[in-house]
Write a protein that holds these residues in place. Structure first.
Motif, mmCIF file in Angstrom:
data_model
loop_
_atom_site.group_PDB
_atom_site.id
_atom_site.type_symbol
_atom_site.label_atom_id
_atom_site.label_comp_id
_atom_site.label_asym_id
_atom_site.label_seq_id
_atom_site.Cartn_x
_atom_site.Cartn_y
_atom_site.Cartn_z
ATOM 1 N N VAL A 11 0.815 -1.228 0.000
ATOM 2 C CA VAL A 11 0.000 0.000 0.000
ATOM 3 C C VAL A 11 0.847 1.276 0.000
ATOM 4 O O VAL A 11 0.311 2.372 0.100
ATOM 5 N N CYS A 12 2.176 1.138 -0.118
ATOM 6 C CA CYS A 12 3.047 2.331 -0.105
ATOM 7 C C CYS A 12 2.841 3.171 -1.362
ATOM 8 O O CYS A 12 2.734 2.637 -2.466
ATOM 9 N N GLU A 13 2.823 4.498 -1.170
ATOM 10 C CA GLU A 13 2.594 5.413 -2.297
ATOM 11 C C GLU A 13 3.837 6.233 -2.647
ATOM 12 O O GLU A 13 3.876 6.892 -3.683
ATOM 13 N N ASP A 14 4.834 6.250 -1.765
ATOM 14 C CA ASP A 14 6.072 6.973 -2.097
ATOM 15 C C ASP A 14 7.251 6.349 -1.348
ATOM 16 O O ASP A 14 7.078 5.486 -0.497
ATOM 17 N N ILE A 15 8.454 6.824 -1.662
ATOM 18 C CA ILE A 15 9.686 6.238 -1.131
ATOM 19 C C ILE A 15 9.766 6.373 0.392
ATOM 20 O O ILE A 15 10.262 5.484 1.086
ATOM 21 N N ASP A 16 9.238 7.472 0.935
ATOM 22 C CA ASP A 16 9.313 7.656 2.392
ATOM 23 C C ASP A 16 8.428 6.668 3.145
ATOM 24 O O ASP A 16 8.754 6.247 4.260
ATOM 25 N N GLN A 17 7.314 6.271 2.537
ATOM 26 C CA GLN A 17 6.473 5.238 3.170
ATOM 27 C C GLN A 17 7.193 3.881 3.143
ATOM 28 O O GLN A 17 7.106 3.116 4.106
ATOM 29 N N VAL A 18 7.900 3.611 2.036
ATOM 30 C CA VAL A 18 8.698 2.371 1.948
ATOM 31 C C VAL A 18 9.756 2.384 3.046
ATOM 32 O O VAL A 18 9.966 1.389 3.751
ATOM 33 N N ARG A 19 10.397 3.523 3.205
ATOM 34 C CA ARG A 19 11.424 3.665 4.241
ATOM 35 C C ARG A 19 10.827 3.396 5.624
ATOM 36 O O ARG A 19 11.426 2.705 6.452
ATOM 37 N N GLY A 20 9.633 3.934 5.873
ATOM 38 C CA GLY A 20 8.961 3.743 7.163
ATOM 39 C C GLY A 20 8.713 2.272 7.463
ATOM 40 O O GLY A 20 8.872 1.816 8.602
ATOM 41 N N VAL A 21 8.328 1.515 6.421
ATOM 42 C CA VAL A 21 8.089 0.072 6.602
ATOM 43 C C VAL A 21 9.400 -0.639 6.910
ATOM 44 O O VAL A 21 9.495 -1.446 7.848
ATOM 45 N N MET A 22 10.444 -0.335 6.132
ATOM 46 C CA MET A 22 11.714 -1.070 6.251
ATOM 47 C C MET A 22 12.438 -0.779 7.566
ATOM 48 O O MET A 22 13.167 -1.622 8.068
ATOM 49 N N GLU A 23 12.215 0.424 8.116
ATOM 50 C CA GLU A 23 12.919 0.767 9.361
ATOM 51 C C GLU A 23 12.365 0.015 10.574
ATOM 52 O O GLU A 23 12.944 0.049 11.646
ATOM 53 N N LYS A 24 11.238 -0.689 10.387
ATOM 54 C CA LYS A 24 10.713 -1.527 11.476
ATOM 55 C C LYS A 24 11.503 -2.825 11.608
ATOM 56 O O LYS A 24 11.320 -3.567 12.572
ATOM 57 N N TYR A 25 12.333 -3.124 10.617
ATOM 58 C CA TYR A 25 13.094 -4.383 10.608
ATOM 59 C C TYR A 25 14.567 -4.069 10.871
ATOM 60 O O TYR A 25 15.247 -3.500 10.004
ATOM 61 N N PRO A 26 15.073 -4.411 12.070
ATOM 62 C CA PRO A 26 16.433 -4.008 12.472
ATOM 63 C C PRO A 26 17.534 -4.301 11.449
ATOM 64 O O PRO A 26 18.391 -3.445 11.229
ATOM 65 N N PRO A 27 17.549 -5.479 10.759
ATOM 66 C CA PRO A 27 18.650 -5.710 9.804
ATOM 67 C C PRO A 27 18.668 -4.706 8.652
ATOM 68 O O PRO A 27 19.702 -4.495 8.030
ATOM 69 N N TYR A 28 17.515 -4.080 8.352
ATOM 70 C CA TYR A 28 17.462 -3.164 7.212
ATOM 71 C C TYR A 28 17.555 -1.689 7.626
ATOM 72 O O TYR A 28 17.621 -0.811 6.766
ATOM 73 N N GLN A 29 17.570 -1.433 8.934
ATOM 74 C CA GLN A 29 17.676 -0.035 9.388
ATOM 75 C C GLN A 29 18.964 0.648 8.893
ATOM 76 O O GLN A 29 18.910 1.780 8.419
ATOM 77 N N PRO A 30 20.145 -0.030 8.997
ATOM 78 C CA PRO A 30 21.376 0.657 8.558
ATOM 79 C C PRO A 30 21.356 1.023 7.073
ATOM 80 O O PRO A 30 21.949 2.013 6.674
ATOM 81 N N ILE A 31 20.673 0.208 6.261
ATOM 82 C CA ILE A 31 20.630 0.485 4.815
ATOM 83 C C ILE A 31 19.911 1.802 4.568
ATOM 84 O O ILE A 31 20.385 2.667 3.818
ATOM 85 N N PHE A 32 18.762 1.983 5.217
ATOM 86 C CA PHE A 32 17.970 3.199 4.975
ATOM 87 C C PHE A 32 18.512 4.396 5.750
ATOM 88 O O PHE A 32 18.226 5.538 5.409
ATOM 89 N N ALA A 33 19.316 4.121 6.786
ATOM 90 C CA ALA A 33 19.943 5.225 7.521
ATOM 91 C C ALA A 33 20.940 5.976 6.645
ATOM 92 O O ALA A 33 21.244 7.146 6.875
ATOM 93 N N LYS A 34 21.467 5.302 5.609
ATOM 94 C CA LYS A 34 22.453 5.939 4.722
ATOM 95 C C LYS A 34 21.799 6.897 3.728
ATOM 96 O O LYS A 34 22.476 7.672 3.066
ATOM 97 N N LEU A 35 20.476 6.803 3.585
ATOM 98 C CA LEU A 35 19.779 7.616 2.583
ATOM 99 C C LEU A 35 19.111 8.812 3.235
ATOM 100 O O LEU A 35 18.608 8.717 4.348
ATOM 101 N N SER A 36 19.094 9.937 2.510
ATOM 102 C CA SER A 36 18.319 11.069 3.018
ATOM 103 C C SER A 36 16.856 10.874 2.591
ATOM 104 O O SER A 36 16.565 10.084 1.699
ATOM 105 N N TYR A 37 15.943 11.570 3.217
ATOM 106 C CA TYR A 37 14.510 11.371 2.942
ATOM 107 C C TYR A 37 14.175 11.735 1.495
ATOM 108 O O TYR A 37 14.682 12.715 0.957
ATOM 109 N N GLY A 38 13.315 10.905 0.898
ATOM 110 C CA GLY A 38 12.891 11.148 -0.483
ATOM 111 C C GLY A 38 13.898 10.721 -1.530
ATOM 112 O O GLY A 38 13.681 10.915 -2.718
ATOM 113 N N GLU A 39 15.012 10.116 -1.109
ATOM 114 C CA GLU A 39 16.074 9.753 -2.060
ATOM 115 C C GLU A 39 16.078 8.246 -2.278
ATOM 116 O O GLU A 39 16.015 7.471 -1.338
#
Length: 351
Positions: A257-285
């Motif tokens: 149901v995600c409509e943009d990249i920031d919503q995808v980021r919000g979903v992925m940050e709930k999973y600890p192994p994937y937090q560092p990956i999205f921490a490297k990106l700025s919002y909307g990127e």
């Protein structure tokens, strides 16, 4: 049988495991990449690679060199190593090694079908195909007008045949349908490979489960991002996600149901192994997301070599070698196009 592989593994797998660990020492190191990044011309790159394992494959190439030549020759080395291992392998390792190439077969099928749709020359397309994904009837793919014909005329005799059961429709092939076909095939392939590894059991099942789950999750994220703003419905999107992995099933529900990249980021940050990956990106990127995923994958692949008596080292080596070749392609392109300032943007250090 976990824990007892050491008793019997070396009877059939010991020689090849030693070979693949030897091959691993031929991968380029951070020092090699730093030297390659300093090169001014493609001939400088060739001169540096002459001192590495790629030397014999490039030494007879005349100047002026092209990026495609460097990539082709380095890929040829990978193919030669793969064929040597496959010739020496017995069951179930030989089947495991064949599974590794099915992804390239899928990519080649999609490349030929897409190229034919855009009226490209078949011979030119065949030259662009990955050599590990070739099969006898690949040239005849160009005659197919829809999925049903593609299956009946060409793919029924290839290892990909079982994966086509889910995507046989009579709809004409267009760009959207082809992309859906690619992802449906990949989903079926990953699930089949995952089941095969589970049957092998032991350390192979444990390590490959982790590597394939990461691959399935990465594909789920990419499918979500690429389908934002297209006519693909949420249900169709969800059907393309693999039925295993860390995100299965609750993460898939949220990604659908995600409509943009920031919503995808919000979903992925709930999973600890994937937090560092999205921490490297700025919002909307999302441009650097591929590199962040590749870096995480390389870490996991290198960890596969820390254990013995399992088949995951063969999968890890093939993937690391492909990353090696991607790095060289990027560096060569930057040098050839005089974009030295961007040379570090996409290089993923392996060791």
């Amino acid at each position: 049988m976990y824990g007892f592989e050491a008793l019997t593994f070396n009877i059939h797998g010991g020689y090849l495991e030693a070979i693949v660990r030897g091959y691993r020492s031929g991968l380029l190191t951070a020092a090699d990449y730093n030297n390659l990044c300093q090169c001014e011309t493609l001939d400088d790159i060739k001169m540096h690679l002459t001192a590495t394992e790629y030397g014999p494959y490039l030494q007879n190439e005349p100047s002026p060199l092209h990026t495609t030549t460097i990539v082709e020759k380095c890929t040829l080395k990978l193919v030669d190593e793969y064929k040597h291992m496959l010739c020496q392998a017995t069951e179930p390792l030989s089947t495991f090694l064949e599974y590794i190439t099915y992804g390239h077969m899928i990519d080649n099928v999609v490349l030929i079908v897409t190229g034919t749709l855009h009226e490209r020359d078949v011979q030119e397309l065949l030259e662009k195909c990955h050599p590990l994904g070739m099969f006898d009837s690949i040239a005849t793919l160009a005659v197919a007008q829809n999925m049903r014909e593609l299956y009946r005329l060409v793919l029924v005799d290839t290892p990909l045949a079982p994966y086509f059961s889910e995507c046989i429709t009579s709809e004409d092939l267009d760009d959207m349908n082809i992309e859906i076909m690619r992802n449906t095939l990949y989903k079926a392939y990953l699930e089949d490979f995952y089941q095969f590894c589970q049957k092998l059991g032991g350390a192979t099942a444990e390590i490959m489960s982790d590597l394939l789950a990461f691959e399935a999750d990465r594909r789920a994220v990419n499918i979500t991002i690429n389908s934002i703003g297209t006519e693909l419905t949420r249900d169709d999107r969800k059907k393309l996600y693999s039925n295993f992995g860390l995100l299965y099933p609750y993460g898939h529900e949220e990604l659908a149901v995600c409509e943009d990249i920031d919503q995808v980021r919000g979903v992925m940050e709930k999973y600890p192994p994937y937090q560092p990956i999205f921490a490297k990106l700025s919002y909307g990127e999302s441009q650097m997301l591929d590199k962040a995923f590749y870096e995480e994958e390389v870490k996991r692949l290198c960890l596969a070599f820390e254990q013995q008596f399992h088949y995951a080292v063969f999968f890890a080596y093939m993937r690391l070698k492909e990353q090696d070749i991607r790095n060289m392609m990027w560096i060569s392109e930057c040098v050839a196009q005089n974009q030295k300032s961007r040379v570090h943007d996409s290089v993923v250090f392996i060791f």
